[in-house]
Design a protein around this motif. Structure first.
Motif, short mmCIF file in Angstrom:
data_model
loop_
_atom_site.label_atom_id
_atom_site.label_comp_id
_atom_site.label_asym_id
_atom_site.label_seq_id
_atom_site.Cartn_x
_atom_site.Cartn_y
_atom_site.Cartn_z
N ALA A 1 0.88 -1.33 -0.05
CA ALA A 1 0.03 0.10 0.13
C ALA A 1 0.94 1.33 -0.07
O ALA A 1 1.85 1.16 0.64
N ASP A 2 0.54 2.31 -0.76
CA ASP A 2 1.14 3.46 -0.54
C ASP A 2 1.50 4.02 0.58
O ASP A 2 2.78 4.65 0.87
N SER A 3 0.65 3.76 1.50
CA SER A 3 0.81 4.31 3.14
C SER A 3 2.15 3.80 3.67
O SER A 3 2.39 4.28 4.63
N VAL A 4 2.32 2.58 3.34
CA VAL A 4 3.32 1.81 4.18
C VAL A 4 4.75 1.64 3.28
O VAL A 4 5.78 1.28 3.95
N LYS A 5 4.65 1.88 1.90
CA LYS A 5 5.71 1.71 1.28
C LYS A 5 6.94 2.54 1.73
O LYS A 5 6.99 3.63 1.94
N GLY A 6 8.35 1.70 1.72
CA GLY A 6 9.44 2.44 2.15
C GLY A 6 9.72 2.22 3.77
O GLY A 6 10.74 2.26 4.29
N ARG A 7 8.42 1.79 4.34
CA ARG A 7 8.46 1.60 5.72
C ARG A 7 8.34 0.16 6.30
O ARG A 7 9.04 -0.47 6.95
N PHE A 8 7.62 -0.33 5.61
CA PHE A 8 7.07 -2.22 5.82
C PHE A 8 7.84 -2.83 4.92
O PHE A 8 7.89 -2.43 3.53
N THR A 9 8.31 -3.94 5.18
CA THR A 9 8.73 -5.21 4.32
C THR A 9 8.02 -6.53 4.64
O THR A 9 8.10 -7.09 5.56
N ILE A 10 7.64 -7.09 3.56
CA ILE A 10 6.82 -8.49 3.54
C ILE A 10 8.09 -9.52 3.22
O ILE A 10 8.76 -9.00 2.20
N SER A 11 8.17 -10.49 3.66
CA SER A 11 9.15 -11.40 3.16
C SER A 11 8.38 -12.74 3.89
O SER A 11 7.41 -12.96 4.75
N ARG A 12 9.09 -14.07 3.39
CA ARG A 12 8.54 -15.25 3.74
C ARG A 12 9.96 -16.23 3.74
O ARG A 12 10.65 -16.03 3.20
N ASP A 13 9.69 -17.41 4.53
CA ASP A 13 10.42 -18.38 4.60
C ASP A 13 9.57 -19.78 4.48
O ASP A 13 8.90 -20.06 5.38
N ASN A 14 9.55 -20.29 3.11
CA ASN A 14 8.71 -21.39 2.89
C ASN A 14 9.22 -22.58 3.78
O ASN A 14 8.44 -23.49 4.11
N ALA A 15 10.53 -22.79 4.00
CA ALA A 15 11.08 -23.78 5.03
C ALA A 15 10.18 -23.84 6.48
O ALA A 15 10.24 -24.83 7.00
N LYS A 16 10.08 -22.37 6.78
CA LYS A 16 9.46 -22.29 8.15
C LYS A 16 7.88 -22.17 8.04
O LYS A 16 7.26 -21.76 9.20
N ASN A 17 7.40 -22.36 7.01
CA ASN A 17 6.00 -21.83 6.79
C ASN A 17 5.58 -20.78 7.40
O ASN A 17 4.32 -20.48 8.09
N THR A 18 6.28 -19.74 7.20
CA THR A 18 6.06 -18.42 7.78
C THR A 18 6.14 -17.30 7.08
O THR A 18 7.20 -17.22 6.08
N VAL A 19 5.21 -16.19 7.23
CA VAL A 19 5.51 -15.00 6.59
C VAL A 19 5.58 -13.79 7.57
O VAL A 19 5.16 -13.84 8.67
N TYR A 20 6.39 -12.83 7.02
CA TYR A 20 6.82 -11.63 8.08
C TYR A 20 6.56 -10.63 7.65
O TYR A 20 6.19 -10.10 6.45
#
Length: 122
Positions: A61-80
């Motif tokens: 979303a424009d409101s969080v761009k540059g401040r928030f980062t989404i990532s994932r670790d498929n080996a751990k079945n987790t998204v951050y």
């Protein structure tokens, strides 16, 4: 049936950081696109960020761009969701969601977690 459990929410001062986690029960987690949404009191649920099944495509979303980062670790079945430079207007219940197919900014996800509260004080 995919079960999603969020964690990492809490109270933080403006300018601070938090990292949210969303753990999935599904062993085929790596075949789902994931999204983060938030809902503030008396407001509609809104899109925050999304990531493709491989992690190669992300949307914000424009409101969080540059401040928030989404990532994932498929080996751990987790998204951050790493949230930096938090503002009082980021205060909301944050929920993760899973869907087959590509990542989406819309609420067309088939599976949702219960959410975790994030409160940013000024």
């Amino acid at each position: 049936q995919v079960q999603l459990v969020e964690s990492g929410g809490g109270l933080v001062q403006a300018g601070g950081s938090l990292r949210l986690s969303c753990s999935a029960s599904e062993r085929t987690f790596g075949s789902y696109a994931m999204g983060w949404f938030r809902q503030a009191p008396r407001k509609d649920r809104e899109f925050v960020a999304a990531i493709s099944d491989s992690g190669g495509i992300t949307y914000y979303a424009d409101s969080v761009k540059g401040r928030f980062t989404i990532s994932r670790d498929n080996a751990k079945n987790t998204v951050y969701l790493q949230m930096n430079s938090l503002k009082p207007e980021d205060t909301a219940v944050y929920s993760c969601a899973a869907r087959r197919g590509g990542p989406s900014r819309l609420r067309n996800y088939g599976y949702w977690g219960q959410g975790t509260q994030v409160t940013v004080s000024s």
